[in-house]
Design an enzyme around this catalytic site. Structure first.
Site, PDB file in Angstrom:
ATOM      1  N   SER A 124      46.555  11.454   0.153  1.00 29.79           N
ATOM      2  CA  SER A 124      46.373  11.655  -1.298  1.00 29.79           C
ATOM      3  C   SER A 124      45.631  10.481  -1.933  1.00 29.79           C
ATOM      4  O   SER A 124      46.069   9.937  -2.950  1.00 29.79           O
ATOM      5  CB  SER A 124      47.730  11.875  -1.994  1.00 29.79           C
ATOM      6  N   ARG A 130      46.052  13.458  -5.583  1.00 32.02           N
ATOM      7  CA  ARG A 130      46.189  14.918  -5.565  1.00 32.02           C
ATOM      8  C   ARG A 130      45.168  15.594  -6.488  1.00 32.02           C
ATOM      9  O   ARG A 130      45.462  16.595  -7.118  1.00 32.02           O
ATOM     10  CB  ARG A 130      47.612  15.332  -5.915  1.00 32.02           C
ATOM     11  N   TYR A 172      52.559  22.536   7.612  1.00 36.07           N
ATOM     12  CA  TYR A 172      51.502  23.013   6.725  1.00 36.07           C
ATOM     13  C   TYR A 172      51.202  24.478   7.052  1.00 36.07           C
ATOM     14  O   TYR A 172      50.728  24.807   8.129  1.00 36.07           O
ATOM     15  CB  TYR A 172      50.217  22.196   6.886  1.00 36.07           C
TER      16      TYR A 172
END
Length: 326
Positions: A201, A205, A54
């Site tokens: 999620s 999302r 990330y």
């Protein structure tokens, strides 16, 4: 804050997904992100979820800054396996033992901690037997660098093989009203083996929040442009489902996001959602979902409003779908 057990690892019933603070969604705002993480800790959230890829790498540093001085309050979860270069290029999936060891040492340094509480294999490497990867992970536990091991998006058979090498504490999988395929074989396998489920999620999302009406409004670099569910040919059908959910939520006096999380929290005490946000206002909204107690009739109404079979489009594009369920 309610606590839940992931195979003996106690965490808050809701965790915090930190990915979007540094990558994939919108523009990073480290000041607000740090304030959000600290607000989460103040509110009783103990599970913070990050990964080396990330950013890449920047999200672990951000989490490290946020937990400095509060290490004993936090279950730090990070991941390895999707190898990325500093410029963001994805080299591929890497499960080689030497990479496992190097990735762990690098994550410890970025996080500024002496051990990782929960270390996940982010994706399974098709080229490396899972037993070799997990042999290296087991060595990290023996060395005290890692306390618990997790696996993400692995097929049930792979989970069994990894678990035979070293006990798995948690499996991290996409799970929401929009993504429920793990209920068929994966979730029963985890429960048979006594492995907890961390659901990423959990709001599709962002779709299940009801705040996305047009993909064109998302930043050009937003990863959701690659998601089939956000493409024009599928978005209208998916937004109709969200609209039905919003109407149910209004009947309960809550938001669609809160109702989505409450539904997921009701799937079992071994399920821990990690909704991601970089804003304190949305964090506070998410935490209020813990106050909702849904009856069986209400849960059935939610599932009738958002039937899993009615969701249009795959959750990932073909290249990314090829990296899951291995």
């Amino acid at each position: 804050m309610e606590r839940r057990l992931l195979a003996g690892l106690e965490v808050s019933a809701l965790g915090l997904g930190c990915m979007g603070m540094s990558d994939h969604y919108g523009v990073p705002d480290d000041t607000e992100s740090l304030a959000t993480i600290r607000r989460a800790l103040d509110s009783g959230v103990t599970l913070l979820d990050t990964a080396d890829m990330y950013g890449p790498f920047t999200n672990e540093r951000l989490v490290g800054r946020a937990v400095a001085g509060r290490r004993d309050e936090v279950v730090v979860a990070t991941k390895f396996g999707i190898e990325r270069l500093p410029d963001g290029t994805v080299k591929g999936i890497n499960g080689r033992p030497e990479y496992v060891r190097a990735a762990c040492d690098a994550s410890l340094l970025r996080l500024g901690v002496d051990h990782i509480d929960l270390y996940y294999q982010h994706r399974v490497d098709r080229q490396v037997p899972i037993e070799e990867t997990w042999g290296a992970l087991s060595e990290l536990v023996a060395a005290g660098k890692v306390r618990h091991l997790g696996i993400s998006e692995a097929a049930p058979g792979t989970v069994r093989r990894a678990h035979a090498v070293h006990p798995i504490t948690a499996g991290q999988y996409e799970y929401s009203l929009f993504t429920r395929d793990i209920e068929d074989a994966l979730l029963p396998t985890l429960r048979e083996l006594g492995i907890g489920l961390v659901a990423y999620s959990p709001m599709g999302r962002g779709l299940l929040t009801g705040r996305i009406a047009d993909t064109d409004a998302l930043p050009s670099h937003d990863v959701r442009h690659l998601s089939p569910r956000f493409r024009r040919e599928n978005l209208e059908a998916n937004l109709a489902l969200v609209d039905a959910l919003r109407k149910l939520a209004a009947d309960h006096g809550v938001t669609a996001a809160q109702l989505s999380l409450a539904w997921l929290l009701a799937r079992g005490t071994d399920v821990v959602p990690i909704p991601g946000t970089k804003r304190r206002a949305y964090l506070d909204e998410n935490l209020q979902a813990l106050e909702l107690e849904l009856t069986g009739e209400q849960l059935a109404a939610i599932e009738a409003a958002v039937p899993a079979a009615a969701v249009a489009g795959e959750r990932y594009d073909p290249p990314r779908m090829a990296t899951v369920n291995i």
